[in-house]
Write an enzyme that holds these catalytic residues in place. Structure first.
Site, PDB file in Angstrom:
ATOM      1  CG  LEU A   1      -1.960  -1.144   1.217  1.00 37.88           C
ATOM      2  CD1 LEU A   1      -2.794  -1.117   2.481  1.00 37.88           C
ATOM      3  CD2 LEU A   1      -2.881  -1.083   0.002  1.00 37.88           C
TER       4      LEU A   1
ATOM      5  CB  SER B   1       4.066   1.632   4.066  1.00 40.02           C
ATOM      6  OG  SER B   1       4.867   0.557   3.623  1.00 40.02           O
TER       7      SER B   1
ATOM      8  CG  ASP C   1       4.552   2.900  -4.750  1.00 40.48           C
ATOM      9  OD1 ASP C   1       3.840   2.606  -5.717  1.00 40.48           O
ATOM     10  OD2 ASP C   1       4.879   2.091  -3.863  1.00 40.48           O
TER      11      ASP C   1
END
Ligand code: PMV
Length: 331
Positions: free
Chosen positions: A121, A123, A167
């Site tokens: 996800l 992080s 990301d």
């Protein structure tokens, strides 16, 4: 002075791994964030605390060496973040992120996490982006979103050895985006609802290692893996049209095809597969790994069935609903 910044985690809907080879991807920022608070330190070092992981670390300002100081552990952190305890590996991102900002005195840094580490996800990107934003604010330094995203990507590259800018881009800008290497983040305009459930295995995926695993497979079988990457690109581009046109069934089908190809790339695991099929049996019309795989998380797209899917996945592993967040980094 005490400053805070936060940045969202993300879920990749289409195109992970292929994006490392120049292909497009579709991702959403989620309503779970990394929050970084910086204040003047109590000594001459940078003291980092991550309460959710029970990780404490000390960065030496002069030689940039990291020691992690968990109650039972005072060993020095290896240069390879993944050879040390996985959770403590996040300290490496924080150290690299802060090394871009000069400081002549110690700092106390607290990182609060609403995102599981190594959970696919984003992080590490969220922590990196939020740390740099907080450091820029602490130093009263102007930083555009564009240069923040670029610098944060550089940190991921240095720590992981390989990383696409996806990301760090989504953590910086937020929202629902179609990402290409040429144009960066392009917002997807849609009225389509995106009810998403995340199923999260307790085993973290190691993004750096998984990228290298796919790279090796591609090197050994270029005529097979190359076309798989091309097909993932076609899936991502079709998915973009389907999302814009509100075609739910098509989006689900394309997620399932993308999952088949991620399995072919060798990043699936029995636990992830179990979650994926459990989600489909409970009514998800699309479910797949999100992020690097090898552990971490799956996402299930479940219009009208979110409660049922959530209940089923919770009976197997951890699960939670996520909403798309239009909010990128804030500081
Ligand atoms: O697992 P995550 O959240 O680190 O996502 C990785 C996505 C990859 O495409 C596998 C790698 C990348 O840098 O884009």
């Amino acid at each position: 002075m005490k400053v805070s910044a936060s940045a969202p985690g993300k879920a990749i809907l289409f195109g992970e791994h292929a994006v490392v080879y120049g292909k497009p991807a579709i991702a959403v920022a989620v309503d779970r964030r990394a929050i970084v608070t910086i204040q003047e330190g109590t000594d001459n070092h940078i003291n980092v605390k991550i309460p959710e992981l029970d990780v404490r670390g000390v960065i030496d300002i002069d030689n940039q060496q990291i020691s992690h100081l968990n109650p039972e552990d005072t060993s020095e952190l290896s240069n390879d973040p993944f050879k040390s305890s996985y959770d403590a590996g996040i300290l490496k991102y924080i150290q690299k992120a802060l090394s871009n900002f000069k400081t002549d005195h110690g700092l106390d840094v607290q990182v609060d996490l609403e995102i599981p580490i190594g959970g696919g996800l984003g992080s590490s990107a969220a922590v990196t982006v939020a740390t740099m934003a907080a450091a820029a604010r602490y130093n009263q330094q102007e930083l555009t979103l564009e240069s923040l995203a670029k610098m944060a990507h550089q940190v991921e590259l240095e720590v992981q050895g390989a990383a696409s800018p996806l990301d760090t881009t989504i953590s910086t800008y937020g929202g629902f985006i179609y990402f290409t290497h040429k144009d960066g983040a392009v917002k997807i305009e849609t009225s389509m609802e995106m009810p998403l459930v995340v199923g999260h295995t307790s085993k973290p995926g190691n993004t750096g290692e998984l990228i290298l695993k796919v790279r090796k497979l591609k090197k050994n079988h270029p005529d097979i893996i190359g076309p798989i990457m091309d097909t993932i690109e076609t899936i991502t581009n079709e998915a973009r049209e389907s999302i814009i046109n509100g075609e739910e069934e098509s989006v689900g089908e394309l997620m399932n095809i993308n999952q088949g190809l991620l399995d072919a790339l060798g990043v699936n695991t029995p636990k992830l597969s179990n979650l994926i099929y459990q989600a489909r049996s409970a009514g998800a019309i699309g479910s797949k790994i999100t992020g690097a795989g090898g552990g971490g998380s799956i996402i299930a797209y479940c219009p009208g069935k979110a409660k049922e899917v959530l209940k089923t996945l919770k009976s197997v592993e951890n699960a939670f609903e996520v909403s798309i967040s239009s909010k990128g980094v804030t500081w």
